[in-house]
Scaffold this motif. Structure first.
Motif, PDB file in Angstrom:
ATOM      1  N   VAL A 113      -5.094  -3.966  -6.595  1.00  0.00           N
ATOM      2  CA  VAL A 113      -5.947  -3.154  -5.951  1.00  0.00           C
ATOM      3  C   VAL A 113      -5.573  -1.960  -5.688  1.00  0.00           C
ATOM      4  O   VAL A 113      -4.172  -1.580  -5.709  1.00  0.00           O
ATOM      5  CB  VAL A 113      -6.344  -3.946  -4.165  1.00  0.00           C
ATOM      6  CG1 VAL A 113      -6.873  -5.324  -4.509  1.00  0.00           C
ATOM      7  CG2 VAL A 113      -4.778  -3.730  -3.580  1.00  0.00           C
ATOM      8  N   HIS A 144      -8.915   2.718   0.661  1.00  0.00           N
ATOM      9  CA  HIS A 144      -8.748   1.475   0.130  1.00  0.00           C
ATOM     10  C   HIS A 144      -9.906   1.079  -1.065  1.00  0.00           C
ATOM     11  O   HIS A 144     -10.780   0.577  -0.178  1.00  0.00           O
ATOM     12  CB  HIS A 144      -8.416   0.510   0.975  1.00  0.00           C
ATOM     13  CG  HIS A 144      -7.813  -0.904   0.530  1.00  0.00           C
ATOM     14  ND1 HIS A 144      -8.356  -1.565  -0.724  1.00  0.00           N
ATOM     15  CD2 HIS A 144      -7.125  -2.034   1.181  1.00  0.00           C
ATOM     16  CE1 HIS A 144      -7.685  -2.655  -0.831  1.00  0.00           C
ATOM     17  NE2 HIS A 144      -6.930  -2.812   0.175  1.00  0.00           N
ATOM     18  N   SER A 145      -9.972   1.165  -2.137  1.00  0.00           N
ATOM     19  CA  SER A 145     -11.186   1.003  -2.820  1.00  0.00           C
ATOM     20  C   SER A 145     -11.305  -0.423  -3.693  1.00  0.00           C
ATOM     21  O   SER A 145     -11.910  -0.671  -4.459  1.00  0.00           O
ATOM     22  CB  SER A 145     -11.161   1.851  -3.910  1.00  0.00           C
ATOM     23  OG  SER A 145     -10.102   2.005  -4.736  1.00  0.00           O
ATOM     24  N   GLY A 146     -10.326  -1.468  -3.027  1.00  0.00           N
ATOM     25  CA  GLY A 146     -10.334  -2.831  -3.350  1.00  0.00           C
ATOM     26  C   GLY A 146     -10.035  -2.761  -4.926  1.00  0.00           C
ATOM     27  O   GLY A 146      -8.935  -2.024  -5.509  1.00  0.00           O
ATOM     28  N   ASN A 172      -8.478   1.537   6.067  1.00  0.00           N
ATOM     29  CA  ASN A 172      -8.808   0.507   5.066  1.00  0.00           C
ATOM     30  C   ASN A 172     -10.339   0.443   5.164  1.00  0.00           C
ATOM     31  O   ASN A 172     -11.243   0.099   5.992  1.00  0.00           O
ATOM     32  CB  ASN A 172      -8.193  -0.920   5.176  1.00  0.00           C
ATOM     33  CG  ASN A 172      -6.670  -0.710   5.061  1.00  0.00           C
ATOM     34  OD1 ASN A 172      -6.311  -0.641   3.789  1.00  0.00           O
ATOM     35  ND2 ASN A 172      -5.972  -0.470   6.000  1.00  0.00           N
ATOM     36  N   SER A 217      -3.584   3.244   1.754  1.00  0.00           N
ATOM     37  CA  SER A 217      -4.377   3.531   3.309  1.00  0.00           C
ATOM     38  C   SER A 217      -3.528   4.308   3.983  1.00  0.00           C
ATOM     39  O   SER A 217      -4.234   5.195   5.058  1.00  0.00           O
ATOM     40  CB  SER A 217      -4.607   2.311   3.837  1.00  0.00           C
ATOM     41  OG  SER A 217      -3.537   1.189   3.740  1.00  0.00           O
ATOM     42  N   PRO A 247     -15.968   1.263  -1.683  1.00  0.00           N
ATOM     43  CA  PRO A 247     -14.745   1.753  -2.461  1.00  0.00           C
ATOM     44  C   PRO A 247     -14.737   3.457  -2.245  1.00  0.00           C
ATOM     45  O   PRO A 247     -13.709   4.026  -2.400  1.00  0.00           O
ATOM     46  CB  PRO A 247     -15.095   1.382  -3.997  1.00  0.00           C
ATOM     47  CG  PRO A 247     -15.924   0.112  -3.479  1.00  0.00           C
ATOM     48  CD  PRO A 247     -16.826   0.480  -2.463  1.00  0.00           C
ATOM     49  N   ASP A 296       0.805  -1.462  -0.070  1.00  0.00           N
ATOM     50  CA  ASP A 296       0.266  -0.099  -0.053  1.00  0.00           C
ATOM     51  C   ASP A 296       0.878   1.150   0.054  1.00  0.00           C
ATOM     52  O   ASP A 296       0.634   2.310  -0.597  1.00  0.00           O
ATOM     53  CB  ASP A 296      -1.093  -0.092   1.443  1.00  0.00           C
ATOM     54  CG  ASP A 296      -0.301   0.399   2.417  1.00  0.00           C
ATOM     55  OD1 ASP A 296       0.616  -0.440   2.959  1.00  0.00           O
ATOM     56  OD2 ASP A 296      -0.697   1.358   3.189  1.00  0.00           O
ATOM     57  N   ASP A 298      -5.167   0.843  -3.128  1.00  0.00           N
ATOM     58  CA  ASP A 298      -4.674   0.681  -1.753  1.00  0.00           C
ATOM     59  C   ASP A 298      -3.824   1.800  -1.394  1.00  0.00           C
ATOM     60  O   ASP A 298      -2.485   1.586  -1.596  1.00  0.00           O
ATOM     61  CB  ASP A 298      -4.348  -0.586  -1.124  1.00  0.00           C
ATOM     62  CG  ASP A 298      -4.215  -0.557   0.386  1.00  0.00           C
ATOM     63  OD1 ASP A 298      -4.585   0.353   1.083  1.00  0.00           O
ATOM     64  OD2 ASP A 298      -3.595  -1.350   0.882  1.00  0.00           O
ATOM     65  N   LYS A 337     -12.055  -1.331   1.984  1.00  0.00           N
ATOM     66  CA  LYS A 337     -12.345  -1.817   0.802  1.00  0.00           C
ATOM     67  C   LYS A 337     -13.628  -2.342   0.362  1.00  0.00           C
ATOM     68  O   LYS A 337     -13.930  -2.476  -0.904  1.00  0.00           O
ATOM     69  CB  LYS A 337     -11.134  -2.917   0.503  1.00  0.00           C
ATOM     70  CG  LYS A 337     -11.301  -4.336   1.333  1.00  0.00           C
ATOM     71  CD  LYS A 337     -10.178  -5.216   1.003  1.00  0.00           C
ATOM     72  CE  LYS A 337     -10.226  -6.258   2.041  1.00  0.00           C
ATOM     73  NZ  LYS A 337      -8.962  -7.103   1.725  1.00  0.00           N
ATOM     74  N   HIS A 338     -14.498  -2.730   1.053  1.00  0.00           N
ATOM     75  CA  HIS A 338     -15.803  -3.166   0.786  1.00  0.00           C
ATOM     76  C   HIS A 338     -16.701  -1.962   0.475  1.00  0.00           C
ATOM     77  O   HIS A 338     -17.865  -1.992   0.090  1.00  0.00           O
ATOM     78  CB  HIS A 338     -16.419  -4.042   1.748  1.00  0.00           C
ATOM     79  CG  HIS A 338     -16.572  -3.424   3.126  1.00  0.00           C
ATOM     80  ND1 HIS A 338     -15.342  -3.196   3.944  1.00  0.00           N
ATOM     81  CD2 HIS A 338     -17.755  -3.023   3.915  1.00  0.00           C
ATOM     82  CE1 HIS A 338     -15.732  -2.697   5.176  1.00  0.00           C
ATOM     83  NE2 HIS A 338     -17.080  -2.563   5.153  1.00  0.00           N
TER      84      HIS A 338
END
Length: 287
Positions: A253, A220-222, A210, A257, A215, A52, A255, A212-213
């Motif tokens: 990904v 962290h937007s996956g 983070n 973060s 976005p 990251d 990321d 990611k789920h």
């Protein structure tokens, strides 16, 4: 321009209380140590460092540069996994990130250190910056890597008989992993650092950056890179370059973060997002 931007950011800023401490950015010196090692460390269960930082470092330094605060960033070390091997420059993603920031945004190159190749110099440099901290000249340290490197710097401060200076440093973190993980059995963690400074240590921990789920929240937007297309399509070459650095993440990904700590420092907002980042960077970074 710098004073105008700081005034705008200050409208957003509010103190955050963590462990009894508050941060309101008022032109304090800033130091950061990050990991992000590219070269495999085959003596450790996870050979590659947390990538990251490969995108977070240029994104974070872009925030600093946008505010014209390059002179306030007094130390930036990277690849800070102690005992991990050095990698060739062409594959050293943290060196590429820092060298790019130096080129695009005029950071002082002598304040950047690759720990895998210049560990002693990096530890000493951070220790000196820590040791000079006073009530009138405090330091904010952004903890973006593991603790062993930081422990070594804090121990140097102790050896200098400057332990009192630690009471004028705020340590900012968002990651329990960075605080507690040890890559070697003899490495030290955040609790060991606190044993040196005791109650003097000021420590602020914000929420993990983070998510990611979701976005469009945090940093962290996956695998949803569309949140960052505004960088890809930006008129400023240096911002397009940040997007290119995000793309090198080996897991595909988006990321960055650790950038959330810099964003929090300047805005007081723990809930950053791609859109909020876009609003701060605006038309680009003028040099």
């Amino acid at each position: 321009m710098r004073s105008y931007l700081i005034a705008i950011i200050s409208l957003l800023t509010f103190p955050f209380s963590g462990n009894g401490q508050q941060i309101t950015y008022k032109n304090q010196r800033i130091a950061c140590s990050a990991d992000g090692n590219s070269a495999p460390d085959n003596a450790y269960k996870w050979p590659i460092g947390d990538p990251d930082d490969w995108g977070a470092t240029p994104a974070s330094l872009a925030l600093v540069a946008k505010l014209g605060l390059q002179d306030r960033l007094v130390h930036y070390s990277y690849n800070n996994f102690i005992d991990a091997p050095a990698g060739p420059d062409k594959e050293n993603n943290m060196k590429i990130a820092c060298d790019g920031a130096i080129k695009y945004w005029d950071f002082p190159a002598e304040r950047f250190f690759d720990v895998t190749t210049h560990r002693e110099e990096a530890v000493r440099h951070l220790a000196v910056e820590m040791a000079k901290s006073t009530a009138d000249d405090p330091l904010i340290f952004i903890h973006a890597g593991l603790s062993e490197f930081v422990y070594q710097a804090v121990m140097e401060v102790h050896k200098m008989e400057k332990t009192e200076a630690l009471s004028h440093i705020i340590f900012l973190s968002h990651s329990g992993f960075n605080e507690n993980e040890r890559r070697r059995i003899w490495h030290r963690d955040w609790d060991d650092i606190k044993k040196i400074g005791g109650d003097k240590m000021q420590y602020v921990k914000i929420v993990d950056q983070n998510m990611k789920h979701v976005p469009d929240k945090l940093w962290h937007s996956g695998k949803d890179f569309s949140q960052w297309y505004w960088m890809r399509d930006h008129q400023d070459e240096s911002i397009r370059w940040i997007y290119e650095r995000i793309l090198v993440h080996p897991k595909g990904v988006a990321d960055i973060s650790d950038c959330g700590m810099f964003y929090f420092l300047f805005t007081g907002d723990q809930q950053g997002s791609p859109q909020k980042f876009k609003e701060i960077l605006g038309d680009g970074i003028s040099m």
